[in-house]
Design a protein around this motif. Structure first.
Motif, PDB file in Angstrom:
ATOM      1  N   GLY A  11       0.838  -1.198   0.000  1.00  0.00           N
ATOM      2  CA  GLY A  11       0.000   0.000   0.000  1.00  0.00           C
ATOM      3  C   GLY A  11       0.870   1.244   0.000  1.00  0.00           C
ATOM      4  O   GLY A  11       1.504   1.563   1.011  1.00  0.00           O
ATOM      5  N   PRO A  14      -0.854   7.529   1.339  1.00  0.00           N
ATOM      6  CA  PRO A  14      -0.092   8.484   2.149  1.00  0.00           C
ATOM      7  C   PRO A  14       0.531   7.852   3.396  1.00  0.00           C
ATOM      8  O   PRO A  14       1.624   8.230   3.791  1.00  0.00           O
ATOM      9  N   VAL A  15      -0.139   6.879   3.989  1.00  0.00           N
ATOM     10  CA  VAL A  15       0.418   6.289   5.220  1.00  0.00           C
ATOM     11  C   VAL A  15       1.607   5.384   4.888  1.00  0.00           C
ATOM     12  O   VAL A  15       2.662   5.469   5.532  1.00  0.00           O
ATOM     13  N   ASP A  34       2.200  -1.307  -4.593  1.00  0.00           N
ATOM     14  CA  ASP A  34       0.815  -0.834  -4.696  1.00  0.00           C
ATOM     15  C   ASP A  34       0.135  -1.501  -5.887  1.00  0.00           C
ATOM     16  O   ASP A  34       0.764  -1.744  -6.913  1.00  0.00           O
ATOM     17  N   ARG A  35      -1.137  -1.765  -5.736  1.00  0.00           N
ATOM     18  CA  ARG A  35      -1.842  -2.408  -6.847  1.00  0.00           C
ATOM     19  C   ARG A  35      -2.142  -1.427  -7.977  1.00  0.00           C
ATOM     20  O   ARG A  35      -2.463  -1.839  -9.079  1.00  0.00           O
ATOM     21  N   ARG A  36      -2.076  -0.128  -7.641  1.00  0.00           N
ATOM     22  CA  ARG A  36      -2.328   0.887  -8.675  1.00  0.00           C
ATOM     23  C   ARG A  36      -1.015   1.578  -9.045  1.00  0.00           C
ATOM     24  O   ARG A  36      -0.037   1.520  -8.299  1.00  0.00           O
ATOM     25  N   ARG A  46     -10.781  13.317  -2.443  1.00  0.00           N
ATOM     26  CA  ARG A  46     -10.881  13.765  -1.049  1.00  0.00           C
ATOM     27  C   ARG A  46     -10.015  14.988  -0.744  1.00  0.00           C
ATOM     28  O   ARG A  46      -8.951  15.172  -1.327  1.00  0.00           O
ATOM     29  N   ALA A  49      -8.355  17.293   6.242  1.00  0.00           N
ATOM     30  CA  ALA A  49      -7.993  18.280   7.259  1.00  0.00           C
ATOM     31  C   ALA A  49      -6.865  17.671   8.077  1.00  0.00           C
ATOM     32  O   ALA A  49      -7.009  16.580   8.625  1.00  0.00           O
ATOM     33  N   TYR A 104      -6.036  15.284  -1.156  1.00  0.00           N
ATOM     34  CA  TYR A 104      -5.344  13.989  -1.057  1.00  0.00           C
ATOM     35  C   TYR A 104      -4.256  13.920  -2.121  1.00  0.00           C
ATOM     36  O   TYR A 104      -3.130  13.505  -1.854  1.00  0.00           O
ATOM     37  N   GLU A 158      -2.846  -1.011   3.287  1.00  0.00           N
ATOM     38  CA  GLU A 158      -3.691  -1.090   2.070  1.00  0.00           C
ATOM     39  C   GLU A 158      -4.941  -0.234   2.131  1.00  0.00           C
ATOM     40  O   GLU A 158      -5.770  -0.300   1.221  1.00  0.00           O
ATOM     41  N   GLY A 159      -5.122   0.546   3.201  1.00  0.00           N
ATOM     42  CA  GLY A 159      -6.342   1.349   3.287  1.00  0.00           C
ATOM     43  C   GLY A 159      -7.501   0.518   3.824  1.00  0.00           C
ATOM     44  O   GLY A 159      -7.329  -0.622   4.270  1.00  0.00           O
ATOM     45  N   ASN A 275      -5.441   3.297   7.551  1.00  0.00           N
ATOM     46  CA  ASN A 275      -6.852   2.917   7.475  1.00  0.00           C
ATOM     47  C   ASN A 275      -7.085   1.418   7.569  1.00  0.00           C
ATOM     48  O   ASN A 275      -8.152   0.987   7.977  1.00  0.00           O
ATOM     49  N   GLY A 287      -8.814  10.576  10.583  1.00  0.00           N
ATOM     50  CA  GLY A 287      -8.293   9.346   9.989  1.00  0.00           C
ATOM     51  C   GLY A 287      -6.844   9.382   9.547  1.00  0.00           C
ATOM     52  O   GLY A 287      -6.016   8.597  10.023  1.00  0.00           O
ATOM     53  N   PHE A 288      -6.505  10.291   8.634  1.00  0.00           N
ATOM     54  CA  PHE A 288      -5.123  10.305   8.162  1.00  0.00           C
ATOM     55  C   PHE A 288      -4.179  10.763   9.270  1.00  0.00           C
ATOM     56  O   PHE A 288      -3.044  10.275   9.382  1.00  0.00           O
ATOM     57  N   ASN A 289      -4.655  11.700  10.092  1.00  0.00           N
ATOM     58  CA  ASN A 289      -3.800  12.170  11.193  1.00  0.00           C
ATOM     59  C   ASN A 289      -3.361  10.997  12.068  1.00  0.00           C
ATOM     60  O   ASN A 289      -2.210  10.904  12.496  1.00  0.00           O
TER      61      ASN A 289
HETATM   62  C1  LIG Z   1     -14.984  11.483   2.770  1.00  0.00           C
HETATM   63  C2  LIG Z   1     -13.715  11.330   3.567  1.00  0.00           C
HETATM   64  C3  LIG Z   1     -13.139  12.438   4.151  1.00  0.00           C
HETATM   65  C4  LIG Z   1     -11.982  12.294   4.916  1.00  0.00           C
HETATM   66  N1  LIG Z   1     -11.466  13.400   5.524  1.00  0.00           N
HETATM   67  C5  LIG Z   1     -10.377  13.285   6.309  1.00  0.00           C
HETATM   68  C6  LIG Z   1      -9.839  14.424   6.950  1.00  0.00           C
HETATM   69  O1  LIG Z   1     -10.353  15.538   6.855  1.00  0.00           O
HETATM   70  N2  LIG Z   1      -8.700  14.258   7.716  1.00  0.00           N
HETATM   71  C7  LIG Z   1      -8.113  13.036   7.871  1.00  0.00           C
HETATM   72  O2  LIG Z   1      -7.098  12.950   8.593  1.00  0.00           O
HETATM   73  N3  LIG Z   1      -8.610  11.942   7.270  1.00  0.00           N
HETATM   74  C8  LIG Z   1      -9.732  12.024   6.497  1.00  0.00           C
HETATM   75  N4  LIG Z   1     -10.225  10.932   5.877  1.00  0.00           N
HETATM   76  C9  LIG Z   1      -9.528   9.646   6.060  1.00  0.00           C
HETATM   77  C10 LIG Z   1      -8.314   9.527   5.121  1.00  0.00           C
HETATM   78  O3  LIG Z   1      -8.746   9.628   3.780  1.00  0.00           O
HETATM   79  C11 LIG Z   1      -7.640   8.179   5.348  1.00  0.00           C
HETATM   80  O4  LIG Z   1      -7.390   8.014   6.729  1.00  0.00           O
HETATM   81  C12 LIG Z   1      -6.315   8.077   4.591  1.00  0.00           C
HETATM   82  O5  LIG Z   1      -6.513   8.227   3.209  1.00  0.00           O
HETATM   83  C13 LIG Z   1      -5.705   6.706   4.876  1.00  0.00           C
HETATM   84  O6  LIG Z   1      -4.507   6.563   4.170  1.00  0.00           O
HETATM   85  P1  LIG Z   1      -3.926   5.110   3.895  1.00  0.00           P
HETATM   86  O7  LIG Z   1      -2.622   5.341   3.230  1.00  0.00           O
HETATM   87  O8  LIG Z   1      -4.005   4.285   5.118  1.00  0.00           O
HETATM   88  O9  LIG Z   1      -4.988   4.436   2.889  1.00  0.00           O
HETATM   89  P2  LIG Z   1      -5.357   4.836   1.407  1.00  0.00           P
HETATM   90  O10 LIG Z   1      -5.294   6.297   1.222  1.00  0.00           O
HETATM   91  O11 LIG Z   1      -6.656   4.146   1.105  1.00  0.00           O
HETATM   92  O12 LIG Z   1      -4.205   4.161   0.520  1.00  0.00           O
HETATM   93  C14 LIG Z   1      -4.104   2.750   0.441  1.00  0.00           C
HETATM   94  C15 LIG Z   1      -3.206   2.367  -0.729  1.00  0.00           C
HETATM   95  O13 LIG Z   1      -3.086   0.937  -0.727  1.00  0.00           O
HETATM   96  C16 LIG Z   1      -3.264   0.435  -2.054  1.00  0.00           C
HETATM   97  N5  LIG Z   1      -3.775  -0.940  -1.957  1.00  0.00           N
HETATM   98  C17 LIG Z   1      -4.979  -1.354  -1.532  1.00  0.00           C
HETATM   99  N6  LIG Z   1      -5.080  -2.690  -1.573  1.00  0.00           N
HETATM  100  C18 LIG Z   1      -3.894  -3.139  -2.057  1.00  0.00           C
HETATM  101  C19 LIG Z   1      -3.384  -4.434  -2.340  1.00  0.00           C
HETATM  102  N7  LIG Z   1      -4.106  -5.533  -2.131  1.00  0.00           N
HETATM  103  N8  LIG Z   1      -2.143  -4.534  -2.824  1.00  0.00           N
HETATM  104  C20 LIG Z   1      -1.383  -3.431  -3.035  1.00  0.00           C
HETATM  105  N9  LIG Z   1      -1.820  -2.166  -2.786  1.00  0.00           N
HETATM  106  C21 LIG Z   1      -3.054  -2.043  -2.295  1.00  0.00           C
HETATM  107  C22 LIG Z   1      -4.235   1.418  -2.688  1.00  0.00           C
HETATM  108  O14 LIG Z   1      -4.113   1.392  -4.104  1.00  0.00           O
HETATM  109  C23 LIG Z   1      -3.802   2.755  -2.075  1.00  0.00           C
HETATM  110  O15 LIG Z   1      -2.805   3.395  -2.860  1.00  0.00           O
HETATM  111  C24 LIG Z   1     -11.382  11.030   5.106  1.00  0.00           C
HETATM  112  C25 LIG Z   1     -11.956   9.906   4.499  1.00  0.00           C
HETATM  113  C26 LIG Z   1     -13.107  10.054   3.750  1.00  0.00           C
HETATM  114  C27 LIG Z   1     -13.713   8.837   3.110  1.00  0.00           C
END
Ligand SMILES: Cc1cc2nc3c(=O)[nH]c(=O)nc-3n(C[C@H](O)[C@H](O)[C@H](O)COP(=O)(O)OP(=O)(O)OC[C@H]3O[C@@H](n4cnc5c(N)ncnc54)[C@H](O)[C@@H]3O)c2cc1C
Length: 377
Positions: A11, A14-15, A34-36, A46, A49, A104, A158-159, A275, A287-289
């Motif tokens: 994944g 951002p995290v 990453d799968r993408r 998105r 904040a 984002y 992976e989110g 996530n 969430g992201f914080n």
């Molecule tokens: C409407 C909305 C508003 C939000 N607003 C806020 C906000 O204001 N402040 C805040 O802090 N957070 C907010 N969030 C939450 C925030 O978007 C997430 O916490 C953050 O994007 C999580 O990051 P991540 O890297 O964990 O996951 P993601 O951003 O989902 O990234 C996951 C990555 O893993 C990859 N992946 C998935 N499955 C696989 C696999 N099987 N193999 C390889 N790669 C894979 C994906 O392609 C992606 O690139 C909001 C969420 C939503 C839905």
């Protein structure tokens, strides 16, 4: 042939990227998968904040998107059809801003430009994960070639997880419809959190626009997604009230909302961050914080203690308060505020009034939004 790495991160959101960057100055060989293609992140609609604490961490990685970040100087919290409101002002906290709003795609872009070439296997498909005593072997397909990578630690980023018995799910029966709109008069760096019986409505200042997070029951979200632009603006106006008017709506997207909590952050040589560890309701933008602090804490623990399962266990213990605190905070806000039940409305109004009139209580809430677990006593 089996390739060897120290840390494999699945994944490159951002995290995952934050973790890779936070480990970059250490002795470990780190690979992201990453799968993408990373370019696909440019299509994410998105806006996030981010807290002042998040800015500080990203600055240490030289990945703070200065020009793309809009500061929040005031947060106005109120409920629709009820009395009581709280206003949190930057000037009370001796900080340049209470928080920042960033797209984002700009955040992901700022992180991606800091990664080394070849740090990410893009558009790769994980075929198998085989845990072992001193290595986890991951089989994946990349550019048509099947590769076997043995890693000392496998980190999942992976989110949001799908159905998984290791994750507890509590469905809010709400969807977030998001869009950008132009406010008149301008936003003056003021964010709004307005609680309605349908769910919270957030307006986050972003450039000259507001990023709107319009939370609704699924059937109403269907209807709002289908509206013409003019009718969408009217629906938004009805929910928000008359203090501002809105125009020029951008494209709409929707996200179903549930609290997803992974029971255990660690299993042997694997750990979960961001996530995939906890997906929260977007109310109050936690969430992201939280995911950023996961990545930061995990990197600090691995750099201090080495790549041993005991380091992962220490990491999991160190994250307990922050992740459960964040989940509890957002879950309670959503459940207490998303109802029109008369007595609750009264209690909410009194609560908002009390926060407004009692600076220590207001500071307690504000500091948790600014610093996360670092602010807990
Ligand atoms: C409407 C909305 C508003 C939000 N607003 C806020 C906000 O204001 N402040 C805040 O802090 N957070 C907010 N969030 C939450 C925030 O978007 C997430 O916490 C953050 O994007 C999580 O990051 P991540 O890297 O964990 O996951 P993601 O951003 O989902 O990234 C996951 C990555 O893993 C990859 N992946 C998935 N499955 C696989 C696999 N099987 N193999 C390889 N790669 C894979 C994906 O392609 C992606 O690139 C909001 C969420 C939503 C839905």
């Amino acid at each position: 042939m089996i390739e060897q790495v120290d840390v494999l991160v699945i994944g490159a959101g951002p995290v995952g990227m934050t973790l890779a960057l936070a480990l970059a100055d250490g002795p470990y060989k780190v690979t992201l998968v990453d799968r993408r293609a990373l370019a696909a992140q440019a299509g994410d609609p998105r806006a996030l904040a981010l807290s002042h604490g998040a800015r500080q961490l990203l600055e240490q990685l030289a990945a703070w998107p200065t020009r793309a970040a809009t500061p929040i100087e005031t947060i106005h919290i109120s409920q629709r059809g009820g009395f009581g409101r709280t206003v949190i002002e930057r000037s009370d906290y001796d900080l340049p801003a209470l928080g920042y709003v960033v797209r984002y795609r700009d955040l992901a872009g700022a992180l991606a430009t800091r990664l080394n070439d070849n740090a990410v296997l893009e558009a790769a498909e994980i075929i198998e994960i085989a845990p072992g005593d001193d290595r986890v072997t991951v089989t994946l397909r990349h550019q048509g070639v099947v590769r076997h990578i043995a890693t000392r630690l496998l980190i999942h980023a992976e989110g949001t997880p799908g159905d998984d018995p290791a994750v507890t799910v509590s469905d809010y029966h709400q969807h977030a419809v998001i869009a950008e709109v132009t406010p008149t008069p301008g936003h003056d760096r003021r964010a709004w959190e307005r609680f309605t019986a349908d769910g919270p409505l957030a307006l986050l200042p972003l450039g000259t626009e507001y990023s709107v997070v319009f939370t609704l029951p699924p059937a109403k979200a269907d209807a709002v997604m289908a509206l013409t632009d003019d009718s969408f603006l009217a629906a938004l106006q009805a929910q928000f009230g008359g203090r501002l008017s809105f125009s020029a709506p951008g494209p709409r997207s929707r996200f179903p909302l549930a609290l997803r909590l992974r029971r255990h952050l660690v299993a042997g040589r694997q750990a979960w961050i961001g996530n995939t560890a906890q997906t929260l309701h977007p109310v109050s933008g936690q969430g992201f914080n939280l995911g950023l602090r996961d990545a930061w804490q995990l990197a600090a623990t691995l750099l201090a203690r080495g790549l041993d399962p005991s380091a992962l266990a220490a990491y999991a213990a160190s994250r307990r308060l922050d992740r459960h605190g964040g989940a509890f905070f957002t879950d309670n806000i959503v459940r207490t505020f998303s109802t029109d039940f008369g007595p609750l409305k009264l209690v909410r109004g009194l609560g908002l009034l009390a926060l407004d009139l009692c600076p220590p209580a207001r500071h307690f809430v504000a500091k948790r939004m600014i610093w996360g677990a670092r602010a807990w006593p």
